[in-house]
Scaffold this motif. Sequence first.
Motif, PDB file in Angstrom:
ATOM      1  N   SER A 252       0.830  -1.202   0.000  1.00 21.85           N
ATOM      2  CA  SER A 252       0.000   0.000   0.000  1.00 21.85           C
ATOM      3  C   SER A 252       0.868   1.257   0.000  1.00 21.85           C
ATOM      4  CB  SER A 252      -0.923  -0.010   1.219  1.00 21.85           C
ATOM      5  OG  SER A 252      -0.158   0.064   2.413  1.00 21.85           O
ATOM      6  N   LYS A 253       0.260   2.399  -0.299  1.00 22.54           N
ATOM      7  CA  LYS A 253       1.008   3.646  -0.374  1.00 22.54           C
ATOM      8  C   LYS A 253       1.624   4.048   0.963  1.00 22.54           C
ATOM      9  CE  LYS A 253      -1.532   5.598  -4.288  1.00 22.54           C
ATOM     10  NZ  LYS A 253      -2.373   6.724  -4.775  1.00 22.54           N
ATOM     11  N   ASN A 254       0.958   3.682   2.056  1.00 21.12           N
ATOM     12  CA  ASN A 254       1.513   4.024   3.371  1.00 21.12           C
ATOM     13  C   ASN A 254       2.421   2.928   3.924  1.00 21.12           C
ATOM     14  OD1 ASN A 254      -0.295   2.033   4.028  1.00 21.12           O
ATOM     15  ND2 ASN A 254      -1.533   3.301   5.422  1.00 21.12           N
ATOM     16  N   ASP A 255       2.710   1.920   3.094  1.00 20.05           N
ATOM     17  CA  ASP A 255       3.649   0.844   3.442  1.00 20.05           C
ATOM     18  C   ASP A 255       3.190   0.006   4.637  1.00 20.05           C
ATOM     19  OD1 ASP A 255       5.465   1.668   1.432  1.00 20.05           O
ATOM     20  OD2 ASP A 255       6.209   3.229   2.777  1.00 20.05           O
ATOM     21  N   ARG A 256       1.927   0.031   4.942  1.00 27.55           N
ATOM     22  CA  ARG A 256       1.448  -0.726   6.098  1.00 27.55           C
ATOM     23  C   ARG A 256       0.810  -2.053   5.694  1.00 27.55           C
ATOM     24  NH1 ARG A 256       1.666   2.241  10.684  1.00 27.55           N
ATOM     25  NH2 ARG A 256       0.352   0.728  11.772  1.00 27.55           N
ATOM     26  N   VAL A 257       0.473  -2.207   4.425  1.00 26.05           N
ATOM     27  CA  VAL A 257      -0.201  -3.425   3.966  1.00 26.05           C
ATOM     28  C   VAL A 257       0.588  -4.029   2.814  1.00 26.05           C
ATOM     29  CG1 VAL A 257      -2.317  -4.420   3.023  1.00 26.05           C
ATOM     30  CG2 VAL A 257      -2.448  -2.507   4.644  1.00 26.05           C
ATOM     31  N   ASN A 258       0.966  -5.289   2.975  1.00 26.93           N
ATOM     32  CA  ASN A 258       1.577  -6.070   1.891  1.00 26.93           C
ATOM     33  C   ASN A 258       0.593  -7.156   1.487  1.00 26.93           C
ATOM     34  OD1 ASN A 258       3.797  -5.286   4.003  1.00 26.93           O
ATOM     35  ND2 ASN A 258       4.831  -5.326   2.039  1.00 26.93           N
ATOM     36  N   TYR A 259       0.550  -7.456   0.221  1.00 27.52           N
ATOM     37  CA  TYR A 259      -0.408  -8.470  -0.217  1.00 27.52           C
ATOM     38  C   TYR A 259       0.153  -9.252  -1.411  1.00 27.52           C
ATOM     39  CZ  TYR A 259      -1.377  -5.028  -3.864  1.00 27.52           C
ATOM     40  OH  TYR A 259      -1.238  -4.142  -4.897  1.00 27.52           O
ATOM     41  N   THR A 260      -0.293 -10.477  -1.515  1.00 25.33           N
ATOM     42  CA  THR A 260      -0.048 -11.292  -2.699  1.00 25.33           C
ATOM     43  C   THR A 260      -1.247 -12.214  -2.859  1.00 25.33           C
ATOM     44  OG1 THR A 260       1.430 -12.903  -3.771  1.00 25.33           O
ATOM     45  CG2 THR A 260       1.264 -12.999  -1.376  1.00 25.33           C
ATOM     46  N   ALA A 261      -1.706 -12.381  -4.090  1.00 21.29           N
ATOM     47  CA  ALA A 261      -2.886 -13.199  -4.355  1.00 21.29           C
ATOM     48  C   ALA A 261      -2.729 -13.858  -5.712  1.00 21.29           C
ATOM     49  CB  ALA A 261      -4.162 -12.351  -4.308  1.00 21.29           C
ATOM     50  N   GLY A 262      -3.291 -15.058  -5.837  1.00 18.79           N
ATOM     51  CA  GLY A 262      -3.151 -15.778  -7.093  1.00 18.79           C
ATOM     52  C   GLY A 262      -4.327 -16.695  -7.367  1.00 18.79           C
ATOM     53  N   VAL A 263      -4.601 -16.893  -8.650  1.00 17.58           N
ATOM     54  CA  VAL A 263      -5.599 -17.859  -9.094  1.00 17.58           C
ATOM     55  C   VAL A 263      -4.915 -18.843 -10.019  1.00 17.58           C
ATOM     56  CG1 VAL A 263      -7.570 -16.317  -8.848  1.00 17.58           C
ATOM     57  CG2 VAL A 263      -6.311 -16.364 -11.003  1.00 17.58           C
ATOM     58  N   ARG A 264      -5.393 -20.100  -9.980  1.00 12.97           N
ATOM     59  CA  ARG A 264      -4.834 -21.138 -10.842  1.00 12.97           C
ATOM     60  C   ARG A 264      -5.961 -21.982 -11.430  1.00 12.97           C
ATOM     61  NH1 ARG A 264      -0.856 -24.479  -7.194  1.00 12.97           N
ATOM     62  NH2 ARG A 264      -2.570 -24.224  -5.718  1.00 12.97           N
ATOM     63  N   TYR A 265      -5.693 -22.494 -12.620  1.00 13.98           N
ATOM     64  CA  TYR A 265      -6.643 -23.386 -13.285  1.00 13.98           C
ATOM     65  C   TYR A 265      -5.850 -24.518 -13.925  1.00 13.98           C
ATOM     66  CZ  TYR A 265     -10.025 -25.192 -16.651  1.00 13.98           C
ATOM     67  OH  TYR A 265     -10.844 -26.025 -17.380  1.00 13.98           O
TER      68      TYR A 265
END
Length: 794
Positions: A252-265
């Motif tokens: 996030s812009k305030n560096d407080r939230v990191n995320y990673t997400a993925g979909v697979r088929y």
Amino acid sequence: MRRSLLTITFLAFSFAIWAQQACIQGIVLDSLNVPLQGATISVPSLSKGTSAEKDGTFLLCLEPGNYQLEISFVGYKAVQKPVSLAAGDSLVIQATLNEDKTLLAQVTVVGKRELGPPRAGEFRVSSKELANFPAATADISRILATLPGVVASNELSSSYSVRGGNFDENLVYVNDIPVYRPFLVRAGQQEGLGFVNLDMVSGITFSSGGWQSKYGDKLSSVLNVGYKNPVEQAGSVNLGLLGGSAHVEGVSKNDRVNYTAGVRYKNSRYLLNTISVKGQYLPRFADFQSLVSIKLGKQTEAHKQKISILASYAQNRYFTKPESQEVEFGTFGRSFRMVAAFDGKEVLDYDIYQTGVKWSNTWDDKFNLDVIASGVYTAEREYFEVEGAYRLCDVNNNPASDQFKDCVVILGVGSNYHYGRNKLQATLLNTESRFSARWNDLQLTEAGIGARKERIEDVLNEYIFQDSSGYASTTDRVWAENLVDGYHVTAYLQHTVFSRDSIHILNAGVRTAYWTVNGQMLVSPRMQYVFTPTWSRKIAFKAAGGVYQQPPFYREMRNRQGVINRDLKAQVSYHALAGMDYSFRMNGRDFVFFSEAYVKYLDRLVPYDIDNVRLRYFGDNLARGWAYGVDFRVNGEFIPGTESWFSLGLLRTIEDIEGDTLGFIRRPSDQRVTLGIFFQDYLPNDPSVRIYVSALYGSGLPFSAPNNPAYRNFFKGDEYYRVDVGFTKVFSKKNDGKIFGGLKSIWLTAEILNLLGAENTISYTWVKDVFNQQFAVPNSLSARFLNVKLSGRF
């Protein structure tokens, strides 16, 4: 009133001072993208610094100005980064440290991370190697299969066994959260996607024995997968003939939230058309995963806290209508052919929901508390009703005959009718607290306590009717309704001591467990030791030992008649292993040679047979056994700038079943010789054209004739060998340029799977001739297949 005014004045003054500062946030990784917990981040000119947390992140606040930031870690080459800070700035950086082979002998501890080479039985693999691996399925088990001591002789399955164990004896964690496999799967082609999403992985640590007390209660191995903690926006899209995937990651812009997400088929329809049973295959597997990390409150050097949330949903649908099968088998002197026709269908549906929450607290970079809660819910349904009629004949092997390769004598005809209506629902809830304290640079204490609630409901209704050359019978009749409902309580305490000269590391601990269903209390002491002498040659000697006990899980408790044994006791394995890592340079490049010998005494074993990937347990503690062997591995830059390895494993595992009068015989997982290779190369004049090779070899596994205990594991199966090759062309622009649509690079890959066209056998169908003699007809895995993939990274 006066006290309140003083408080307000103090807070205002503190805020003013803080507002005039600037802060640097970031993450420190090694070359394998593994977070370097305890790495030092300092400003030498100010004699001020901090250390990285467990996930490699750090926070350092300074007065505005220009500084030379130094990031260092014992055993790694330090990195200097110039920074320019203005009041109120928040600078984000990522630092990657490369191992300094000349310092391998100087093992010490900084912060809470134990340094030096991996522990006994431990291997580390980077996300870079994971992404480039050629395989029929993008599953982590295919990478593990190239490590010594690991057996994964089924490219359609995510299952693997380690050093004589079986598929159910492996622990798997993702960011310290346990994950699970489905229950009802009985064939590799029915399996969906393994839990680990390779697009989201930063690195893995795998232990094949002698692991520490803080890890759970299984007999064979621990796989600890770290998902990414991104510091910038990125993502990927992958499309191929066998499926596709996409993922995004960022901060996030305030560096407080990191995320990673993925979909697979995954759709293995085209691949399944190459196996020996022909028919209509309609497999459809899909999943979604996400990991979100949120920093809570004000992040200071005195106290840092964050919460991480892992969520996953997998939908798996498998449908097939088998139609025909033609198999030729036997020896050079005498060949047989079985031709079969089928009518019916198989349906397997299962949906798995898995989630976990981890709350992490760190005080003064010395004390850490993690509170973890996770849950799994799975609903599985297996319906099959298939009738098959077969004809078995002798084949003319004389090339000079007019009837060469023709059936000359009909040995038998018959039919099999398989019927099943099985359902299962399982709910597993886990909670655990983990605490660690770094008392000083030489002492580290870790402790934890946890509980698991499990509720498994199962309805079984299946049987087989056989009519073979005049002999008719109903076999494998199972009708049962089962419920297992209980609690596990666990705890551990361990302490690590580092010598002042950094030559010795000793870890000792104990783990306890109690299960309410059988009322058994378990106590498991464990120990590890690393000795790194200050010799001119860089060698580390490693040893480990301990008691590893596996409380019964649902599959072990259920016998072949579907009856649950609630008095079943935990299986136990006594580990002892010793080995060495030797680091050397050849042609100016770094290499590591790994060797390790191990022995495991096994007691209170629950015997089992393997049918494809289905384990059929006896449901009682009837056996004792041994597993022993040696493993070797050499890895390094065989080609400059790439990582490749060669692995060799030699194993013998035996068991003695109570009352069978056979003594010690081979266990179903007794694969005496295994060889694994992963090799990377590129064109010297064009590094954007790359080649990846994966090769596996395994000697024949034992198998048994049905309903004949006197010949249990008497027969030897065929060897398993397979070579997969990938050719990749990378289109990219330098200096962070974009190709188009925001893409930084495009990867076009062609894979030749099963390059040698090996007809590997996964199981056997037993048929009878007119003389009531039994024949084992092999069922083969996938044939040679060309897969094409297109990937974009942004």
